[in-house]
Scaffold this motif. Structure first.
Motif, PDB file in Angstrom:
ATOM      1  N   ARG A  77      39.029  -3.197 -18.338  1.00 12.88           N
ATOM      2  CA  ARG A  77      39.630  -3.210 -19.668  1.00 12.88           C
ATOM      3  C   ARG A  77      40.677  -4.304 -19.716  1.00 12.88           C
ATOM      4  O   ARG A  77      41.246  -4.680 -18.689  1.00 12.88           O
TER       5      ARG A  77
ATOM      6  N   SER B  67      37.641   6.358 -16.437  1.00  5.50           N
ATOM      7  CA  SER B  67      37.664   5.089 -17.163  1.00  5.50           C
ATOM      8  C   SER B  67      39.029   4.829 -17.812  1.00  5.50           C
ATOM      9  O   SER B  67      39.243   3.796 -18.411  1.00  5.50           O
TER      10      SER B  67
ATOM     11  N   HIS C 285      35.170   0.006 -13.459  1.00 10.13           N
ATOM     12  CA  HIS C 285      35.660   0.021 -14.837  1.00 10.13           C
ATOM     13  C   HIS C 285      36.463  -1.246 -15.083  1.00 10.13           C
ATOM     14  O   HIS C 285      37.027  -1.832 -14.159  1.00 10.13           O
TER      15      HIS C 285
END
Length: 128
Positions: free
Chosen positions: A66, A89, A64
């Motif tokens: 971000r 996530s 994941h």
């Protein structure tokens, strides 16, 4: 007997306020826990791409990624963090959010005061 009646009245007010605030707070904390799930420790890699710091981690059998939010501060490299067990996530650099813990603690305190107030309000029934 008037002192006992006054004490019972104060106990009843405390029970209404304490239980009226404490039980909903405990319910909200339980719902947050159910939705978020427990937070599991994880190592998160912090990288820089195009001037933006990104967090990368492996959880739930998948990688994941971000961007870091404004409240998170980390340097490029490895950082300790937490990952939601219900939603891998969803991760945080650093410690898990304290919202659930604060709501649960306040709920326990208010419910405890409400329970003690309930017991005190029943004193005239037990004494007479």
């Amino acid at each position: 007997m008037q002192t006992l009646d006054t004490l019972a009245l104060v106990g009843e007010v405390l029970s209404w306020v304490g239980l009226g605030l404490g039980l909903p707070m405990l319910l909200i904390a339980f719902l947050i826990r159910t939705i978020e799930g427990p937070w599991l420790p994880a190592e998160i890699a912090i990288i820089e791409r195009d001037g933006v710091l990104l967090a990368r981690w492996f959880a739930g059998g998948d990688f994941h990624e971000r961007p870091l939010s404004g409240g998170e501060s980390a340097e490029v490299g490895w950082a300790d963090g937490v990952v939601s067990a219900n939603n891998p996530s969803h991760a945080r650099v650093g410690e898990p959010p304290h919202t659930r813990r604060v709501i649960r603690t306040l709920g326990i305190v208010f419910a405890g005061v409400g329970f003690v107030g309930l017991v005190v309000s029943l004193l005239p029934l037990l004494v007479s």
